[in-house]
Design an enzyme around this catalytic site. Structure first.
Site, mmCIF file in Angstrom:
data_model
loop_
_atom_site.group_PDB
_atom_site.id
_atom_site.type_symbol
_atom_site.label_atom_id
_atom_site.label_comp_id
_atom_site.label_asym_id
_atom_site.label_seq_id
_atom_site.Cartn_x
_atom_site.Cartn_y
_atom_site.Cartn_z
ATOM 1 N N SER A 87 0.792 -1.237 0.000
ATOM 2 C CA SER A 87 0.000 0.000 0.000
ATOM 3 C C SER A 87 0.823 1.285 0.000
ATOM 4 O O SER A 87 0.280 2.351 -0.275
ATOM 5 C CB SER A 87 -0.934 0.028 1.207
ATOM 6 O OG SER A 87 -2.177 -0.511 0.848
ATOM 7 N N LYS A 94 0.714 3.511 -2.938
ATOM 8 C CA LYS A 94 -0.389 4.476 -3.133
ATOM 9 C C LYS A 94 0.095 5.916 -3.001
ATOM 10 O O LYS A 94 -0.474 6.835 -3.581
ATOM 11 C CB LYS A 94 -1.511 4.187 -2.127
ATOM 12 C CG LYS A 94 -2.176 2.827 -2.384
ATOM 13 C CD LYS A 94 -3.160 2.444 -1.309
ATOM 14 C CE LYS A 94 -3.974 1.226 -1.708
ATOM 15 N NZ LYS A 94 -3.780 0.031 -0.952
ATOM 16 N N TYR A 132 -1.964 -1.734 -10.856
ATOM 17 C CA TYR A 132 -2.101 -1.694 -9.391
ATOM 18 C C TYR A 132 -1.306 -2.842 -8.746
ATOM 19 O O TYR A 132 -0.548 -2.633 -7.806
ATOM 20 C CB TYR A 132 -3.589 -1.755 -9.010
ATOM 21 C CG TYR A 132 -3.808 -1.864 -7.516
ATOM 22 C CD1 TYR A 132 -3.742 -0.736 -6.699
ATOM 23 C CD2 TYR A 132 -4.039 -3.095 -6.912
ATOM 24 C CE1 TYR A 132 -3.902 -0.836 -5.320
ATOM 25 C CE2 TYR A 132 -4.205 -3.206 -5.539
ATOM 26 C CZ TYR A 132 -4.135 -2.077 -4.750
ATOM 27 O OH TYR A 132 -4.284 -2.187 -3.389
ATOM 28 N N TYR A 187 -4.762 3.321 7.375
ATOM 29 C CA TYR A 187 -6.100 2.708 7.254
ATOM 30 C C TYR A 187 -6.960 3.077 8.470
ATOM 31 O O TYR A 187 -6.940 4.215 8.917
ATOM 32 C CB TYR A 187 -6.027 1.188 7.114
ATOM 33 C CG TYR A 187 -4.905 0.677 6.285
ATOM 34 C CD1 TYR A 187 -4.820 0.998 4.933
ATOM 35 C CD2 TYR A 187 -3.920 -0.130 6.830
ATOM 36 C CE1 TYR A 187 -3.784 0.512 4.171
ATOM 37 C CE2 TYR A 187 -2.876 -0.610 6.064
ATOM 38 C CZ TYR A 187 -2.819 -0.284 4.738
ATOM 39 O OH TYR A 187 -1.786 -0.751 3.986
ATOM 40 N N VAL A 201 1.049 -3.898 3.620
ATOM 41 C CA VAL A 201 1.019 -5.252 4.198
ATOM 42 C C VAL A 201 2.321 -6.039 3.951
ATOM 43 O O VAL A 201 2.470 -7.140 4.455
ATOM 44 C CB VAL A 201 -0.205 -6.083 3.734
ATOM 45 C CG1 VAL A 201 -1.500 -5.535 4.290
ATOM 46 C CG2 VAL A 201 -0.259 -6.205 2.218
#
Ligand code: GLN
Length: 305
Positions: free
Chosen positions: A61, A64, A189, A241, A259
């Site tokens: 992540s 991102k 992605y 998150y 992760v």
């Protein structure tokens, strides 16, 4: 600083026992849960590292951050924030629930999976290779490397076990929130999540964001100050998150986790911090990493808020 970092790494590493490596992506389950390392790069390019700071892991992540910076830089704020919100939510990173309930069906922010999938679809390059090439290039210059590369085995593992991300993407397409070829977007992605990095390299990425887009190792202006500030703000509010609120209170540094076990922190005008420990808590954040960031923030005087 070296002494503090060594002490924090030594004392936080055993906390990994309380977590588990991510196993919903089979290749990530192969990580050594005991690995732990940390690195700091300051605004003058000075670096400190301790533990497994040179061990390769995948951004997951944390990618991102890179895709958002690239989309903001190339498409502009209006185009991006018309399609993806800027609101913090307390749902897991791969949740589909609110996306369906809310109207318009717009992802809440670019730091969750649905938001990042839309951001990738907005990249202006034609085709998968050109899009991922641009992400890799930005990733490399942000972290002061010659090249950044996709870890092929993790990419393939993600690609073939990605029901949840496929569900998010196809839902977004069904409600008109995702344009372009949905499988191509997913492919970019998955590849960007699988970009290899180290804690040391990540700390440079954090330092570049902290220095308003100028890489303190190379002196290169990589992204605009406004883009860097916007990315930092979204890291602060949404980067961990559903643990973002707690992290803001306890650690007080804009940060983004993945992760793969990495967390990158950015201390405006001062430094980039990074930790790596693949044993995760129930939200998908590195257990020992969060503890180390908290101590670095307090004992290293890095707290921002
Ligand atoms: N590739 C991962 C996924 O899409 C990234 C999620 C994460 O790091 N939280 O599920």
């Amino acid at each position: 600083m070296q002494q503090l970092l060594d002490q924090i790494v030594k004392e936080c590493a055993p906390l990994s026992e309380a977590g588990h490596v991510a196993d919903y992506i089979p290749e990530l389950a192969k990580a050594n849960p005991k690995s732990f390392g940390a690195a700091v790069t300051d605004k003058d390019g000075k670096q400190w590292a301790s533990g497994d700071a040179d061990e390769t892991f995948c951004l997951e992540s944390i990618a991102k951050v890179v895709s958002l910076a690239l989309a903001l830089q190339l498409r502009g704020f209006d185009d991006v924030f018309d399609r993806v919100g800027r609101s913090a939510i307390a749902d897991p990173f791969n949740s589909i629930m609110r996306l369906e309930m809310d109207s318009p069906h717009r992802p809440h922010n670019p730091m969750i999976n649905s938001g990042a999938i839309v951001v990738v679809s907005l990249l202006p390059q034609e085709g998968v290779e050109a899009k991922i090439g641009a992400v890799l290039e930005l990733c490399a210059v942000l972290s002061g490397q010659k090249i950044a590369e996709v870890v092929e085995r993790v990419y393939l593992s993600e690609k073939f076990t990605s029901d949840r991300n496929r569900a998010l993407a196809y839902f977004l397409r069904s409600v008109g929130s995702l344009e372009g070829d949905v499988e191509d977007t997913l492919d970019v992605y998955f590849r960007m999540c699988s970009i290899g990095t180290t804690a040391k390299q990540l700390s440079v990425l954090g330092a570049t964001l902290a220095c308003n887009g100028r890489n303190p190792l190379t002196g290169q202006d990589v992204i605009s100050p406004t883009v860097a500030r916007t990315v930092r703000a979204l890291m602060m509010t949404c980067g961990m998150y559903d643990g973002s609120g707690e992290f803001a209170v306890d650690v007080g540094i804009p940060a983004k986790s993945g992760v793969g076990g990495g967390i990158v922190g950015t201390v405006p005008g001062r430094a980039g911090l990074a930790v790596y420990g693949p044993s995760l808590d129930e939200r998908g954040n590195s257990v020992a990493g969060v503890a180390a960031m908290k101590r670095l923030s307090l004992e290293g005087g890095f707290r921002v808020i």
